[in-house]
Design an enzyme around this catalytic site. Structure first.
Site, PDB file in Angstrom:
ATOM      1  N   CYS A   2       0.839  -1.188   0.000  1.00 16.17           N
ATOM      2  CA  CYS A   2       0.000   0.000   0.000  1.00 16.17           C
ATOM      3  C   CYS A   2       0.879   1.244   0.000  1.00 16.17           C
ATOM      4  O   CYS A   2       1.869   1.317   0.716  1.00 16.17           O
ATOM      5  CB  CYS A   2      -0.946   0.077   1.188  1.00 16.17           C
ATOM      6  SG  CYS A   2      -2.229  -1.157   1.190  1.00 16.17           S
ATOM      7  N   ARG A  27       6.407  -0.696  -3.943  1.00 13.67           N
ATOM      8  CA  ARG A  27       6.024  -1.277  -2.659  1.00 13.67           C
ATOM      9  C   ARG A  27       5.130  -2.505  -2.830  1.00 13.67           C
ATOM     10  O   ARG A  27       4.971  -3.291  -1.901  1.00 13.67           O
ATOM     11  CB  ARG A  27       5.295  -0.235  -1.812  1.00 13.67           C
ATOM     12  CG  ARG A  27       6.171   0.924  -1.428  1.00 13.67           C
ATOM     13  CD  ARG A  27       5.366   2.062  -0.848  1.00 13.67           C
ATOM     14  NE  ARG A  27       4.814   1.752   0.460  1.00 13.67           N
ATOM     15  CZ  ARG A  27       5.450   1.937   1.603  1.00 13.67           C
ATOM     16  NH1 ARG A  27       6.670   2.424   1.610  1.00 13.67           N
ATOM     17  NH2 ARG A  27       4.888   1.646   2.751  1.00 13.67           N
ATOM     18  N   TRP A  74      -2.720  -2.973  -1.714  1.00 15.22           N
ATOM     19  CA  TRP A  74      -2.318  -4.383  -1.744  1.00 15.22           C
ATOM     20  C   TRP A  74      -3.390  -5.111  -0.944  1.00 15.22           C
ATOM     21  O   TRP A  74      -3.500  -4.926   0.268  1.00 15.22           O
ATOM     22  CB  TRP A  74      -0.939  -4.523  -1.096  1.00 15.22           C
ATOM     23  CG  TRP A  74      -0.315  -5.877  -1.244  1.00 15.22           C
ATOM     24  CD1 TRP A  74       0.444  -6.330  -2.280  1.00 15.22           C
ATOM     25  CD2 TRP A  74      -0.343  -6.952  -0.283  1.00 15.22           C
ATOM     26  NE1 TRP A  74       0.864  -7.610  -2.042  1.00 15.22           N
ATOM     27  CE2 TRP A  74       0.401  -8.021  -0.823  1.00 15.22           C
ATOM     28  CE3 TRP A  74      -0.932  -7.120   0.969  1.00 15.22           C
ATOM     29  CZ2 TRP A  74       0.582  -9.225  -0.156  1.00 15.22           C
ATOM     30  CZ3 TRP A  74      -0.761  -8.325   1.638  1.00 15.22           C
ATOM     31  CH2 TRP A  74      -0.010  -9.362   1.064  1.00 15.22           C
ATOM     32  N   ASN A 100      -3.298   2.633   4.845  1.00 14.51           N
ATOM     33  CA  ASN A 100      -2.306   1.558   4.769  1.00 14.51           C
ATOM     34  C   ASN A 100      -2.310   0.879   6.127  1.00 14.51           C
ATOM     35  O   ASN A 100      -2.237   1.559   7.146  1.00 14.51           O
ATOM     36  CB  ASN A 100      -0.930   2.178   4.452  1.00 14.51           C
ATOM     37  CG  ASN A 100       0.185   1.147   4.415  1.00 14.51           C
ATOM     38  OD1 ASN A 100      -0.071  -0.057   4.476  1.00 14.51           O
ATOM     39  ND2 ASN A 100       1.414   1.617   4.308  1.00 14.51           N
ATOM     40  N   GLY A 101      -2.395  -0.446   6.148  1.00 14.57           N
ATOM     41  CA  GLY A 101      -2.406  -1.159   7.432  1.00 14.57           C
ATOM     42  C   GLY A 101      -3.601  -2.093   7.494  1.00 14.57           C
ATOM     43  O   GLY A 101      -4.258  -2.352   6.478  1.00 14.57           O
ATOM     44  N   GLU A 499      19.178 -17.853  -0.392  1.00  8.34           N
ATOM     45  CA  GLU A 499      18.918 -16.574  -1.051  1.00  8.34           C
ATOM     46  C   GLU A 499      18.757 -16.761  -2.572  1.00  8.34           C
ATOM     47  O   GLU A 499      17.893 -16.139  -3.194  1.00  8.34           O
ATOM     48  CB  GLU A 499      20.037 -15.579  -0.713  1.00  8.34           C
ATOM     49  CG  GLU A 499      19.962 -14.231  -1.374  1.00  8.34           C
ATOM     50  CD  GLU A 499      18.663 -13.441  -1.127  1.00  8.34           C
ATOM     51  OE1 GLU A 499      17.854 -13.853  -0.284  1.00  8.34           O
ATOM     52  OE2 GLU A 499      18.456 -12.439  -1.827  1.00  8.34           O
ATOM     53  N   LYS A 503      15.400 -15.742  -4.604  1.00 15.74           N
ATOM     54  CA  LYS A 503      15.395 -14.811  -5.737  1.00 15.74           C
ATOM     55  C   LYS A 503      14.643 -15.425  -6.904  1.00 15.74           C
ATOM     56  O   LYS A 503      13.816 -14.784  -7.531  1.00 15.74           O
ATOM     57  CB  LYS A 503      16.825 -14.475  -6.204  1.00 15.74           C
ATOM     58  CG  LYS A 503      17.602 -13.484  -5.403  1.00 15.74           C
ATOM     59  CD  LYS A 503      17.142 -12.062  -5.474  1.00 15.74           C
ATOM     60  CE  LYS A 503      16.158 -11.675  -4.457  1.00 15.74           C
ATOM     61  NZ  LYS A 503      16.268 -11.693  -3.098  1.00 15.74           N
ATOM     62  N   GLU A 506      10.795 -15.734  -6.207  1.00 14.19           N
ATOM     63  CA  GLU A 506      10.127 -14.433  -6.102  1.00 14.19           C
ATOM     64  C   GLU A 506       9.775 -13.839  -7.462  1.00 14.19           C
ATOM     65  O   GLU A 506       8.699 -13.298  -7.642  1.00 14.19           O
ATOM     66  CB  GLU A 506      11.063 -13.406  -5.436  1.00 14.19           C
ATOM     67  CG  GLU A 506      11.100 -13.425  -3.942  1.00 14.19           C
ATOM     68  CD  GLU A 506      12.074 -12.386  -3.406  1.00 14.19           C
ATOM     69  OE1 GLU A 506      11.681 -11.624  -2.528  1.00 14.19           O
ATOM     70  OE2 GLU A 506      13.249 -12.325  -3.861  1.00 14.19           O
ATOM     71  N   HIS A 522      18.429 -36.138   2.536  1.00  9.94           N
ATOM     72  CA  HIS A 522      17.347 -36.477   3.469  1.00  9.94           C
ATOM     73  C   HIS A 522      15.992 -36.004   2.962  1.00  9.94           C
ATOM     74  O   HIS A 522      15.165 -35.540   3.744  1.00  9.94           O
ATOM     75  CB  HIS A 522      17.656 -35.873   4.846  1.00  9.94           C
ATOM     76  CG  HIS A 522      18.959 -36.344   5.395  1.00  9.94           C
ATOM     77  ND1 HIS A 522      19.165 -37.621   5.874  1.00  9.94           N
ATOM     78  CD2 HIS A 522      20.156 -35.715   5.489  1.00  9.94           C
ATOM     79  CE1 HIS A 522      20.427 -37.753   6.259  1.00  9.94           C
ATOM     80  NE2 HIS A 522      21.052 -36.610   6.035  1.00  9.94           N
ATOM     81  N   LYS A 621       7.199  -4.759  -1.408  1.00 10.71           N
ATOM     82  CA  LYS A 621       8.563  -4.411  -1.014  1.00 10.71           C
ATOM     83  C   LYS A 621       8.672  -4.235   0.489  1.00 10.71           C
ATOM     84  O   LYS A 621       9.637  -4.631   1.112  1.00 10.71           O
ATOM     85  CB  LYS A 621       8.959  -3.099  -1.726  1.00 10.71           C
ATOM     86  CG  LYS A 621      10.361  -2.622  -1.437  1.00 10.71           C
ATOM     87  CD  LYS A 621      11.359  -3.513  -2.120  1.00 10.71           C
ATOM     88  CE  LYS A 621      12.791  -3.147  -1.827  1.00 10.71           C
ATOM     89  NZ  LYS A 621      13.673  -4.316  -2.085  1.00 10.71           N
TER      90      LYS A 621
HETATM   91  C1  G6P Z   1       9.507  -8.350   1.629  1.00 10.83           C
HETATM   92  C2  G6P Z   1      10.388  -8.068   0.429  1.00 10.83           C
HETATM   93  C3  G6P Z   1      11.713  -8.797   0.561  1.00 10.83           C
HETATM   94  C4  G6P Z   1      12.371  -8.432   1.874  1.00 10.83           C
HETATM   95  C5  G6P Z   1      11.452  -8.674   3.074  1.00 10.83           C
HETATM   96  C6  G6P Z   1      12.012  -8.064   4.341  1.00 10.83           C
HETATM   97  O1  G6P Z   1       9.120  -9.679   1.619  1.00 10.83           O
HETATM   98  O2  G6P Z   1       9.735  -8.446  -0.762  1.00 10.83           O
HETATM   99  O3  G6P Z   1      12.561  -8.453  -0.509  1.00 10.83           O
HETATM  100  O4  G6P Z   1      13.542  -9.177   2.018  1.00 10.83           O
HETATM  101  O5  G6P Z   1      10.190  -8.042   2.853  1.00 10.83           O
HETATM  102  O6  G6P Z   1      12.075  -6.678   4.185  1.00 10.83           O
HETATM  103  P1  G6P Z   1      13.019  -5.714   4.982  1.00 10.83           P
HETATM  104  O7  G6P Z   1      12.704  -4.353   4.445  1.00 10.83           O
HETATM  105  O8  G6P Z   1      12.621  -5.845   6.426  1.00 10.83           O
HETATM  106  O9  G6P Z   1      14.409  -6.131   4.756  1.00 10.83           O
END
Ligand code: G6P
Length: 626
Positions: A2, A27, A74, A100-101, A499, A503, A506, A522, A621
């Site tokens: 949002c 965002r 969102w 937002n919230g 990670e 990636k 996502e 396992h 984001k």
């Molecule tokens: C969301 C984003 C990720 C991020 C995570 C934590 O899921 O899409 O890319 O790693 O939040 O966000 P932060 O701002 O706390 O690192």
């Protein structure tokens, strides 16, 4: 997650609103809308879909007025439809607002409001807030007094009182911005748990969820704190705290420039940010390496050396990619400083009650500084009396301000939803912290100097890692149609595997799992077939030969192997179907240089599959709901 923008001044609001909504697209959202208020009459246009869809709709449904609000939603309560998009109107056009919230008690409130004749037409929790504010305003103006003429001394007294009465009934989180039928010269903003800032211009003010929409308009910014409400006209800002009344406000400097929020020559923010990493890892170290004492220096930890020396346990908490950098940090701190480290998902830590020693310190790692679970975990640890420190990218963000101290990444705005440069900068800061804690304890001067020398070479090594772009693209083309990937690594590169897998899933929506390479036997090995590639992160180091054996196990079962190897490798290259080279660096820096080809692999796979890499479906984001 949002986004809110607002404008009050002498120009048509819509231009800033649309530009601001575009800047907040990163965002994450699925619908958008705007309202302009002209003398108490609203024009509202909203739509499911992208801001560009909203722009199209505005051609036939324009909004006019020099006071306005915009929103990207969102979906949480109710699907992404035109009707559920914000703004929402309360009562008989008494108020139009964006939110937002999440309002947790919206069901109870909805019933109570219906009894009073305020009926919600949508499934959203936000519409309830609009009716609640309207009902409180109606209750105070029902006597027939025109609020405009009401009180000369404080024409907003009734308005503020009614909004405060409404906010007091809300349970949950909110960043709210509102315009009014009977107070057509004002925007009221309020926050609890969801960020809001006010940009200060000349005869105009801007409201936004973060600083990015303000760039190019003003560099003077006011951060609202929880329980604060701001009455904003084109010439004045008045900030009122729930408990403390008028509290004044501090105007701060916004340190973002236009180039940081624009794409330049890159097709996507994600690619731009991947290629910024030689500079951003450098920025994370700038001024923080002390060769005289072979240690790191930080300006803002706000703890004495004695307090830092007496720490006997470190808890690292985070979400998403930041959680992976915390895992890298765990290996680093344990090897250099020999302090027990625990890495906790923030969403778990906040509801757990783990036994902690009095000398436990918490580091919250967060790019945005707004992730609600990370914030809640930090507050919980603070409440228990532990020092809380933040490793954060966004200056002035909520977590940065609430922590007792911290370390900024100085990576510049990260706009691509999938975190890239923030991850490598977080790893650099973790290395600096490990060095710092190590040198407070048993790490020798010589060992400290070796770490500093290696760190000093890192920007060059990161630049070298970027040379893998062409190979990453070629390999992505070969495997982009696969539906499952495994990512495998050990020790420092176990988090790198996690990670890499994150990636890929996502942004390309390919299912990928990261595992410690030896654990693969396992369970995950059951998935291995000729259509399930395994990406091994296998630069040379203490567990190299063990990982080579794990590669053999995958090969024996017909699984394709993509290996991230260092430039001096001789064994993994023999086994792998595809190889990506990274520079030779010590083990603690391998996650940083190895993350880069994994980011590129995910990027190219996503592009080849036609995905919107900067705005992946369903993701946000900055996750400001639980
Ligand atoms: C969301 C984003 C990720 C991020 C995570 C934590 O899921 O899409 O890319 O790693 O939040 O966000 P932060 O701002 O706390 O690192």
């Amino acid at each position: 997650m949002c986004g809110i923008v607002g404008y009050i001044g002498s120009y048509q609001a819509i231009d800033f609103l649309i530009e601001g909504l575009h800047r907040l697209e990163y965002r994450g959202y699925d619908s958008s809308g705007v309202v302009a208020n002209e003398g108490g009459t609203y024009s509202i246009t909203k739509t499911a879909g992208r801001v560009n869809d909203l722009v199209e709709r505005l051609k036939t449904q324009p909004v006019r007025g020099s006071i306005g609000l915009g929103h990207t939603r969102w979906a949480t309560h109710g699907p992404a439809t035109d009707a559920n998009a914000h703004p929402h109107v309360g009562g008989d056009d008494v108020v139009a607002l964006v939110h937002n919230g999440v309002i947790e008690n919206f069901r109870e409130l909805k019933l109570q409001l219906a009894e009073k004749g305020y009926y919600c037409k949508t499934a959203t929790d936000t519409e309830v807030v609009a009716h609640l504010v309207a009902s409180e305003l109606d209750a105070r103006t029902a006597s027939g007094d025109q609020p405009k003429a009401a009180i000369e001394a404080d024409k907003y007294a009734v308005l503020v009182e009614a909004i405060q009465a409404a906010l007091a009934q809300l349970r949950g989180t909110y960043g709210l911005a509102m315009v009014f039928r009977d107070w057509p010269d004002v925007i009221v903003a309020a926050r609890l748990g969801s960020p809001l800032v006010i940009g200060v211009g000349e005869g105009e003010h801007f409201i936004a969820s973060d600083g990015s929409p303000l760039v190019g308009h003003t560099n003077r910014i006011v951060y609202l704190a929880d329980h604060e409400l701001a009455v904003v006209t084109s010439h004045a800002i008045r900030v009122i705290h729930r408990d403390n009344g008028d509290v004044g406000h501090h105007v701060k400097q916004l340190d973002i420039d236009t180039t940081q929020v624009e794409l330049g020559d890159f097709p996507h923010y994600m690619l731009k940010e991947i290629f910024e990493q030689p500079e951003t890892v450098q920025a994370a170290m700038r001024g923080r390496l002390n060769r005289d004492e072979a240690t790191a220096v930080f300006g803002g930890l706000n703890l004495t050396p004695q307090q830092l020396r007496s720490i006997d346990r470190i808890v690292l908490t985070a979400c998403g990619t930041s959680w992976h950098s915390a895992l890298v940090g765990e290996y680093m701190i344990e090897s250099f400083a020999r302090i027990p480290v625990e890495v906790e998902y923030a969403s778990e830590l906040r509801y757990r009650n783990p036994p902690m020693t009095p000398q436990t310190v918490l580091f919250a790692i967060t790019q945005s500084g707004e992730t609600i679970d990370t914030l809640a975990a930090l507050r919980e640890m603070k409440r228990k009396g532990h020092p809380t420190l933040a490793i954060c990218n966004v200056v002035g963000s909520t977590i940065a301000r609430e922590a007792d101290g911290g370390i900024y990444l100085h990576a510049g705005p990260e706009i691509g939803v999938a975190s890239t440069k923030a991850f490598t900068s977080q790893c650099v800061v973790m290395a600096l912290l490990a060095l710092y804690f190590g040198r407070l304890r048993d790490l020798s001067f010589e060992a400290g100097m070796r770490i500093i020398d290696e760190l000093a070479l890192l920007p060059r090594h990161v630049a070298e890692s970027l040379e893998s772009n062409r190979d990453a693209r070629r390999i992505a083309a070969k495997y982009a149609s696969c539906n499952n990937f495994l990512y495998l690594g050990r020790q420092f590169n176990f988090p790198t595997a996690l990670e890499g897998a994150l990636k890929l899933k996502e942004i390309s929506y390919i299912h990928a799992e990261g595992y410690p390479a030896a654990e693969m036997k396992h369970g995950p090995i059951a998935l291995v077939d000729e259509n399930t590639p395994s990406v091994f992160i296998v630069p040379q180091g203490g567990v190299y030969s063990k990982v080579i054996s794990n590669m053999e196990e995958i090969k024996a079962r017909g699984g394709p192997v993509i290996a991230i190897v260092d430039k001096e490798d001789s064994q993994a290259v023999e086994l792998a179907d595809e190889v990506i080279h990274i520079p030779v660096v010590p083990e603690f820096l391998q996650p940083i240089v190895a993350a880069i080809p994994l980011q590129l692999l995910a990027y190219h796979a996503a592009i080849l599959r036609g995905c919107d890499v900067d705005k992946p479906r369903n993701l946000a984001k900055s996750v400001t709901v639980e």
